[in-house]
Design a protein around this motif. Structure first.
Motif, PDB file in Angstrom:
ATOM      1  N   ILE A 182       1.516   6.286  -7.199  1.00 19.62           N
ATOM      2  CA  ILE A 182       0.322   6.840  -7.843  1.00 19.62           C
ATOM      3  C   ILE A 182       0.004   8.253  -7.361  1.00 19.62           C
ATOM      4  O   ILE A 182      -0.286   9.149  -8.161  1.00 19.62           O
ATOM      5  CB  ILE A 182      -0.898   5.914  -7.609  1.00 19.62           C
ATOM      6  CG1 ILE A 182      -0.632   4.540  -8.240  1.00 19.62           C
ATOM      7  CG2 ILE A 182      -2.167   6.525  -8.200  1.00 19.62           C
ATOM      8  CD1 ILE A 182      -1.652   3.486  -7.867  1.00 19.62           C
ATOM      9  N   LEU A 237      -3.536  -2.356  -3.933  1.00 18.88           N
ATOM     10  CA  LEU A 237      -3.820  -1.322  -4.929  1.00 18.88           C
ATOM     11  C   LEU A 237      -5.266  -0.843  -4.802  1.00 18.88           C
ATOM     12  O   LEU A 237      -5.541   0.366  -4.854  1.00 18.88           O
ATOM     13  CB  LEU A 237      -3.549  -1.864  -6.337  1.00 18.88           C
ATOM     14  CG  LEU A 237      -3.731  -0.875  -7.504  1.00 18.88           C
ATOM     15  CD1 LEU A 237      -2.897   0.378  -7.294  1.00 18.88           C
ATOM     16  CD2 LEU A 237      -3.369  -1.543  -8.833  1.00 18.88           C
ATOM     17  N   TYR A 281       2.385   1.662  -3.545  1.00 18.05           N
ATOM     18  CA  TYR A 281       1.416   2.142  -4.539  1.00 18.05           C
ATOM     19  C   TYR A 281       1.014   3.590  -4.262  1.00 18.05           C
ATOM     20  O   TYR A 281       0.834   4.385  -5.208  1.00 18.05           O
ATOM     21  CB  TYR A 281       0.180   1.249  -4.544  1.00 18.05           C
ATOM     22  CG  TYR A 281       0.395  -0.087  -5.212  1.00 18.05           C
ATOM     23  CD1 TYR A 281       1.008  -0.185  -6.448  1.00 18.05           C
ATOM     24  CD2 TYR A 281      -0.040  -1.278  -4.597  1.00 18.05           C
ATOM     25  CE1 TYR A 281       1.207  -1.412  -7.062  1.00 18.05           C
ATOM     26  CE2 TYR A 281       0.160  -2.504  -5.204  1.00 18.05           C
ATOM     27  CZ  TYR A 281       0.773  -2.567  -6.434  1.00 18.05           C
ATOM     28  OH  TYR A 281       0.973  -3.787  -7.038  1.00 18.05           O
ATOM     29  N   SER A 308       0.835  -1.215   0.000  1.00 17.07           N
ATOM     30  CA  SER A 308       0.000   0.000   0.000  1.00 17.07           C
ATOM     31  C   SER A 308       0.862   1.253   0.000  1.00 17.07           C
ATOM     32  O   SER A 308       0.578   2.215  -0.723  1.00 17.07           O
ATOM     33  CB  SER A 308      -0.925  -0.001   1.228  1.00 17.07           C
ATOM     34  OG  SER A 308      -1.857  -1.051   1.155  1.00 17.07           O
ATOM     35  N   SER A 339      -0.907  -7.844  -3.694  1.00 14.99           N
ATOM     36  CA  SER A 339      -0.631  -6.718  -4.582  1.00 14.99           C
ATOM     37  C   SER A 339      -1.926  -6.107  -5.101  1.00 14.99           C
ATOM     38  O   SER A 339      -2.113  -4.876  -5.061  1.00 14.99           O
ATOM     39  CB  SER A 339       0.248  -7.188  -5.744  1.00 14.99           C
ATOM     40  OG  SER A 339       0.561  -6.110  -6.592  1.00 14.99           O
TER      41      SER A 339
END
Length: 288
Positions: A114, A162, A110, A107, A158
């Motif tokens: 992002i 996400l 990501y 987490s 994974s």
């Protein structure tokens, strides 16, 4: 009872019930695709009925707002379920749930990639220890059949992480609608991929128990409980599943994890506990 104590109790019960899912998967001898078809159907039925009875107005809102992100998260979480079940069917439950326990690591990665969220020092330290623990778990499985189970578990965590990162930015997405969509995605995808969906009555009973009772009931309890506690407290309570899932399987099916799983798993669990306690303490200091 205070709201915080009520939240801790409700969430703990939800996580404890959720820890039974791994045992229920192990009790069946059907392939992952067939398993996911029936599980998806039963999850969709239970959640759709709940949505229609309790939150009928939300159905209109869902079709107008955040629909694309709801579908994206449903695909990610449904895929996570596929990989999680595949992992349990290809390696020990202990390996899968311990690997899944590293979701904080994924987490954080990501969220940084992002949304450019800063990774805190404690997450970097915890990630180092968790990667070391994963290496210990994996090192004797390289080249062996159950390594595929570990890879499935990594894919599961994974995808889940996400989805969690997206959901943390879209907090208004209705969780019941999301869970129903996850079930629908699993059922449709499995139907397309499956050659045969024939199962025996015993397996159907296990799937009914898991899809209509254990899965939705656990998630409703967790969803309600986490309204009264912090994210770090919820993360700490998730360790209940990491510990209890292998214990259920050991008690009923005599599946004993190997020594590397014990060593690597202990490192990961202790790291998760330490990081959660540190986060709790830091948040309390900030609130003073």
């Amino acid at each position: 009872m205070s709201n915080n104590a009520k939240g801790l109790a409700i969430t703990s019960l939800g996580v404890l019930i959720m820890s039974l899912e791994s045992l229920l998967v192990k009790l069946t001898n059907i392939d992952t695709i067939t398993f996911c078809f029936y599980l998806g159907i039963f999850i969709f039925i239970s959640m759709a009925i709940t949505l229609i009875i309790k939150e009928k107005e939300e159905i209109k809102v869902i079709t107008k707002k955040s629909f694309p992100i709801l579908i994206a998260c449903a695909i990610l979480m449904g895929s996570s379920n596929f990989f999680f079940i595949s992992g349990i069917k290809n390696t020990s439950v202990a390996n899968v749930v311990i690997i899944f326990g590293t979701s904080a690591l994924f987490s954080a990665l990501y969220a940084y990639l992002i949304y450019k969220e800063k990774v805190t020092k404690n997450i970097l330290i915890a990630s180092t220890f968790m990667i070391f623990g994963l290496f210990i778990i994996f090192k004797d499985d390289l080249g062996l059949g159950n390594m595929i189970g570990n890879i499935y578990a990594l894919l599961a965590v994974s995808c889940f992480s996400l989805a969690f990162v997206f959901l943390s930015k879209h907090i208004n997405i209705n969780r019941i609608a999301l869970t129903a969509t996850v079930g629908l995605y699993m059922a449709i995808t499995s139907f397309i991929l499956s050659d045969s969906l024939i199962i025996d009555l015993r397996t159907l009973g296990v799937l009914l128990l898991m899809g209509l009772l254990v899965n939705p009931f656990a998630r409703v309890l967790m969803s309600n409980g986490t309204k009264y506690i912090s994210a770090s407290e919820a993360t700490l309570l998730m360790i209940i599943e990491t510990i209890m899932a292998p214990i259920w399987v050991w008690m009923f099916l005599n599946e004993i994890p190997n020594s590397n799983t014990f060593i690597g798993g202990s490192i990961i669990i202790l790291t998760l506990v330490a990081n959660s306690l540190y986060t709790l303490k830091r948040n309390k200091v900030k609130s003073i």
